[in-house]
Design a protein around this motif. Structure first.
Motif, PDB file in Angstrom:
ATOM      1  N   GLU A  18       0.807  -1.216   0.000  1.00  0.00           N
ATOM      2  CA  GLU A  18       0.000   0.000   0.000  1.00  0.00           C
ATOM      3  C   GLU A  18       0.846   1.274   0.000  1.00  0.00           C
ATOM      4  OE1 GLU A  18      -3.916  -1.432   2.428  1.00  0.00           O
ATOM      5  OE2 GLU A  18      -2.101  -1.053   3.593  1.00  0.00           O
ATOM      6  N   CYS A  44      -0.277  10.544 -11.594  1.00  0.00           N
ATOM      7  CA  CYS A  44      -0.242   9.139 -11.188  1.00  0.00           C
ATOM      8  C   CYS A  44      -1.181   8.756 -10.052  1.00  0.00           C
ATOM      9  CB  CYS A  44       1.179   8.765 -10.751  1.00  0.00           C
ATOM     10  SG  CYS A  44       2.429   9.097 -11.980  1.00  0.00           S
ATOM     11  N   GLU A  46      -4.341   9.051  -9.114  1.00  0.00           N
ATOM     12  CA  GLU A  46      -5.637   8.414  -9.356  1.00  0.00           C
ATOM     13  C   GLU A  46      -5.472   6.972  -9.823  1.00  0.00           C
ATOM     14  OE1 GLU A  46      -9.353   9.051 -12.399  1.00  0.00           O
ATOM     15  OE2 GLU A  46      -8.347  10.834 -11.619  1.00  0.00           O
ATOM     16  N   VAL A  47      -4.523   6.735 -10.730  1.00  0.00           N
ATOM     17  CA  VAL A  47      -4.313   5.381 -11.260  1.00  0.00           C
ATOM     18  C   VAL A  47      -3.722   4.463 -10.195  1.00  0.00           C
ATOM     19  CG1 VAL A  47      -3.013   4.030 -12.951  1.00  0.00           C
ATOM     20  CG2 VAL A  47      -4.053   6.185 -13.626  1.00  0.00           C
ATOM     21  N   LEU A  48      -2.688   4.939  -9.491  1.00  0.00           N
ATOM     22  CA  LEU A  48      -2.044   4.076  -8.503  1.00  0.00           C
ATOM     23  C   LEU A  48      -2.951   3.766  -7.322  1.00  0.00           C
ATOM     24  CD1 LEU A  48       1.612   5.457  -8.498  1.00  0.00           C
ATOM     25  CD2 LEU A  48       0.744   3.402  -9.588  1.00  0.00           C
ATOM     26  N   GLU A  49      -3.726   4.739  -6.875  1.00  0.00           N
ATOM     27  CA  GLU A  49      -4.646   4.479  -5.769  1.00  0.00           C
ATOM     28  C   GLU A  49      -5.798   3.586  -6.211  1.00  0.00           C
ATOM     29  OE1 GLU A  49      -5.891   8.166  -4.019  1.00  0.00           O
ATOM     30  OE2 GLU A  49      -3.999   8.439  -2.964  1.00  0.00           O
ATOM     31  N   GLY A  50      -6.363   3.875  -7.388  1.00  0.00           N
ATOM     32  CA  GLY A  50      -7.526   3.121  -7.838  1.00  0.00           C
ATOM     33  C   GLY A  50      -7.202   1.713  -8.292  1.00  0.00           C
ATOM     34  N   ASP A  51      -6.178   1.562  -9.138  1.00  0.00           N
ATOM     35  CA  ASP A  51      -5.874   0.264  -9.736  1.00  0.00           C
ATOM     36  C   ASP A  51      -4.940  -0.601  -8.891  1.00  0.00           C
ATOM     37  OD1 ASP A  51      -7.432   1.105 -11.826  1.00  0.00           O
ATOM     38  OD2 ASP A  51      -5.760   1.584 -13.153  1.00  0.00           O
ATOM     39  N   LEU A  52      -3.991   0.034  -8.191  1.00  0.00           N
ATOM     40  CA  LEU A  52      -2.992  -0.735  -7.452  1.00  0.00           C
ATOM     41  C   LEU A  52      -3.182  -0.710  -5.941  1.00  0.00           C
ATOM     42  CD1 LEU A  52       0.215   0.224  -9.466  1.00  0.00           C
ATOM     43  CD2 LEU A  52      -1.214  -1.803  -9.695  1.00  0.00           C
ATOM     44  N   GLY A  53      -4.050   0.139  -5.438  1.00  0.00           N
ATOM     45  CA  GLY A  53      -4.302   0.193  -3.993  1.00  0.00           C
ATOM     46  C   GLY A  53      -3.238   0.928  -3.204  1.00  0.00           C
TER      47      GLY A  53
END
Length: 95
Positions: A18, A44, A46-53
């Motif tokens: 995380e 980055c 939005e993508v890292l939080e949404g897709d990778l947690g």
């Protein structure tokens, strides 16, 4: 002794999955880490939080070498049979 859960306003510690850590050696011509944070937030986050947690992003810049780091090198002394590698590998150590 009873183990109480953390109060509701405290979050549990984050796992390694995380947390994103950006780490490099300092250079006087690099952009400031505040600007890196802004770029991360804009491109980055939005993508890292949404897709990778990813829940936390850390910018860590290793300080520039200086005279103190050259003259004060720390050397770890490990007793034979009690090396740190044995501890981390789960082997029994002698105390």
């Amino acid at each position: 002794m009873e183990c109480n859960p953390p109060p509701p306003n405290q979050e549990s510690p984050l796992t390694n999955k995380e947390v994103a850590l950006l780490h490099w050696t300092f250079h006087p011509n690099d952009i400031p880490k505040q600007q890196i944070r802004q770029l991360y937030n804009f491109h980055c986050k939005e993508v890292l939080e949404g897709d990778l947690g990813i829940k936390k992003f850390i910018v860590a810049v290793h300080g520039a070498p200086n005279i103190r780091s050259a003259v004060t090198r720390a050397k770890l002394i490990q007793e034979h049979g009690n090396e740190a590698s044995k501890y981390f590998e789960g082997e029994p150590i002698h105390i």
